[in-house]
Design an enzyme around this catalytic site. Sequence first.
Site, PDB file in Angstrom:
ATOM      1  N   LEU A  33       1.029  -1.342   0.024  1.00 43.40           N
ATOM      2  CA  LEU A  33      -0.172  -0.075  -0.044  1.00 43.40           C
ATOM      3  C   LEU A  33       0.761   1.328  -0.111  1.00 43.40           C
ATOM      4  CD1 LEU A  33      -2.857  -1.085   2.281  1.00 43.40           C
ATOM      5  CD2 LEU A  33      -2.622  -1.316  -0.025  1.00 43.40           C
ATOM      6  N   SER A 124       8.080  -3.451 -19.281  1.00 42.79           N
ATOM      7  CA  SER A 124       7.616  -2.017 -19.708  1.00 42.79           C
ATOM      8  C   SER A 124       8.267  -1.900 -21.008  1.00 42.79           C
ATOM      9  CB  SER A 124       8.089  -1.277 -18.667  1.00 42.79           C
ATOM     10  OG  SER A 124       7.947   0.300 -19.227  1.00 42.79           O
ATOM     11  N   TYR A 148      15.139   2.493 -13.459  1.00 41.66           N
ATOM     12  CA  TYR A 148      13.606   1.908 -13.574  1.00 41.66           C
ATOM     13  C   TYR A 148      13.617   0.952 -14.541  1.00 41.66           C
ATOM     14  CZ  TYR A 148       9.149   0.826 -14.979  1.00 41.66           C
ATOM     15  OH  TYR A 148       7.645   0.165 -15.340  1.00 41.66           O
ATOM     16  N   LYS A 152      13.645  -3.501 -14.955  1.00 41.76           N
ATOM     17  CA  LYS A 152      13.012  -4.330 -15.692  1.00 41.76           C
ATOM     18  C   LYS A 152      13.720  -5.175 -16.528  1.00 41.76           C
ATOM     19  CE  LYS A 152       9.004  -2.858 -14.024  1.00 41.76           C
ATOM     20  NZ  LYS A 152       8.127  -3.986 -13.283  1.00 41.76           N
TER      21      LYS A 152
HETATM   22  C1  WQD Z   1       3.606  10.728 -22.332  1.00 41.96           C
HETATM   23  C2  WQD Z   1       3.928  11.618 -23.509  1.00 41.96           C
HETATM   24  C3  WQD Z   1       5.480  13.246 -22.552  1.00 41.96           C
HETATM   25  C4  WQD Z   1       3.190  14.679 -19.125  1.00 41.96           C
HETATM   26  C5  WQD Z   1       5.771   6.513 -18.432  1.00 41.96           C
HETATM   27  C6  WQD Z   1       6.756   5.738 -18.111  1.00 41.96           C
HETATM   28  C7  WQD Z   1       7.227   4.171 -18.548  1.00 41.96           C
HETATM   29  C8  WQD Z   1       5.542   3.838 -18.335  1.00 41.96           C
HETATM   30  C9  WQD Z   1       4.473   4.463 -19.039  1.00 41.96           C
HETATM   31  C10 WQD Z   1       5.727   2.262 -16.528  1.00 41.96           C
HETATM   32  C11 WQD Z   1       5.357  12.171 -23.410  1.00 41.96           C
HETATM   33  C12 WQD Z   1       4.280  14.106 -22.610  1.00 41.96           C
HETATM   34  C13 WQD Z   1       3.565  14.034 -20.095  1.00 41.96           C
HETATM   35  C14 WQD Z   1       3.008  16.052 -19.201  1.00 41.96           C
HETATM   36  C15 WQD Z   1       3.372  16.141 -21.424  1.00 41.96           C
HETATM   37  N1  WQD Z   1       5.434   3.427 -17.115  1.00 41.96           N
HETATM   38  N2  WQD Z   1       3.812  14.706 -21.188  1.00 41.96           N
HETATM   39  N3  WQD Z   1       3.161  16.764 -20.194  1.00 41.96           N
HETATM   40  O1  WQD Z   1       7.045   8.911 -20.051  1.00 41.96           O
HETATM   41  O2  WQD Z   1       5.710   7.710 -22.127  1.00 41.96           O
HETATM   42  O3  WQD Z   1       6.091   6.582 -20.169  1.00 41.96           O
HETATM   43  O4  WQD Z   1       4.542   6.070 -18.419  1.00 41.96           O
HETATM   44  O5  WQD Z   1       6.150   1.245 -17.130  1.00 41.96           O
HETATM   45  O6  WQD Z   1       7.948   3.588 -17.915  1.00 41.96           O
HETATM   46  O7  WQD Z   1       8.087   6.322 -18.247  1.00 41.96           O
HETATM   47  O8  WQD Z   1       4.580   8.373 -20.072  1.00 41.96           O
HETATM   48  O9  WQD Z   1       2.728   9.942 -19.494  1.00 41.96           O
HETATM   49  O10 WQD Z   1       4.950  10.773 -18.807  1.00 41.96           O
HETATM   50  O11 WQD Z   1       4.358  10.784 -21.045  1.00 41.96           O
HETATM   51  O12 WQD Z   1       3.828  16.698 -22.604  1.00 41.96           O
HETATM   52  O13 WQD Z   1       2.413  16.884 -18.048  1.00 41.96           O
HETATM   53  O14 WQD Z   1       3.337  13.049 -22.769  1.00 41.96           O
HETATM   54  O15 WQD Z   1       6.664  14.358 -23.183  1.00 41.96           O
HETATM   55  O16 WQD Z   1       5.706  12.392 -24.768  1.00 41.96           O
HETATM   56  P1  WQD Z   1       5.944   7.992 -20.715  1.00 41.96           P
HETATM   57  P2  WQD Z   1       4.183   9.934 -19.532  1.00 41.96           P
END
Ligand code: WQD
Length: 332
Positions: A33, A124, A148, A152
């Site tokens: 949790l 991932s 991270y 994995k």
């Molecule tokens: C998505 C897109 C950002 C926030 C993450 C983890 C990955 C996996 C999935 C675990 C990107 C853009 C984001 C914001 C933005 N998790 N963005 N403004 O980074 O692809 O992956 O989640 O397994 O390990 O890294 O996801 O949602 O952070 O970003 O412009 O406030 O949205 O640049 O292009 P990401 P995200």
Amino acid sequence: MNILVTGGAGYIGSHTCIALIEAGHSVVVIDNLRNSSKYSIESIKRITNQDISFCKIDVSDKSAVERIFEKNSFDGVIHLAGLKAVGDSVIKPLEYYENNLMSTLSILNACQKFNVNRFVFSSSATVYGENKSPFTETMVLMPTTNPYGETKVMCERILTDIAKTNQAFSVSILRYFNPIGAHESGLIGESPTGIPNNLMPYITQVAKGKHPFLNIFGNHYPTTDGTGERDYIHVMDLAEGHVAAMEQMTEGVHIYNLGTGRGTTVLELVKAFEQATGITIPFKISVQRQGDIASCYADVSKAQRQLQWSAKRDLIGMCRDAWRFEQNYQEV
Ligand code: WQD
């Protein structure tokens, strides 16, 4: 089957428990949790009208894990427990290596001791590093940009080596792309603590008025509109992919991409959210986020072929379900 779900109170875990129960399986959940609440367990019971066994333990605690295996007879394990914030892992690498590796080793020791031979592992798309999309499971992995992602990669190697020495031990490694959305009930969903790192929860919080606008991290990427491109998949589709992997388990180690196979840019997701909800999302273009890649989306043909699984829900549905949860969600 009776399935142990580690991290079953979390975002992916709670949805996976619902999909397992709806497919006729029973689940036992263990979770510390740290990034979730017992409310998720109550919601799973409410949604499925089934009682489930829950125990608050740290999965790295070998003796506590063994006591769970002594008390239950498991047909398989779905191992989701772990720390998963990329940026956080860059700041606290030791915590990520210790937690994510020790929890996996603890569960694997119990599986070997109690002869539990079906293992589904939460990996991932981050493991693909700077490869070029669409990512295929046979790609040679490149260094990731964060601890991270490295945990994995290491866990995938540990599972592969164990399966080589134990023919009875079967493993499905699921490489998630970008899960978003929530169960249609609106009772469970993605509820990050503090300011969300991920895009969709930030968008829903802007829609709720918690932030004045969305920061779009860069618009000079080599994509259709210059903003980052990802493969967003409905969390219930991802959950159902775990059920398919557990049910179709065959000997050896199998790796599957769980995505839609389609890339969506940040601006396209904002537009889909506005279309789904009728809510305008103000945004500002800001600098690129360190460690981000331009484009990340899956080749999903292997899961379609071998698991007879594919994502069914569309972007509008993902946005609508994410918004419904945000509207219902009361920060505890
Ligand atoms: C998505 C897109 C950002 C926030 C993450 C983890 C990955 C996996 C999935 C675990 C990107 C853009 C984001 C914001 C933005 N998790 N963005 N403004 O980074 O692809 O992956 O989640 O397994 O390990 O890294 O996801 O949602 O952070 O970003 O412009 O406030 O949205 O640049 O292009 P990401 P995200």
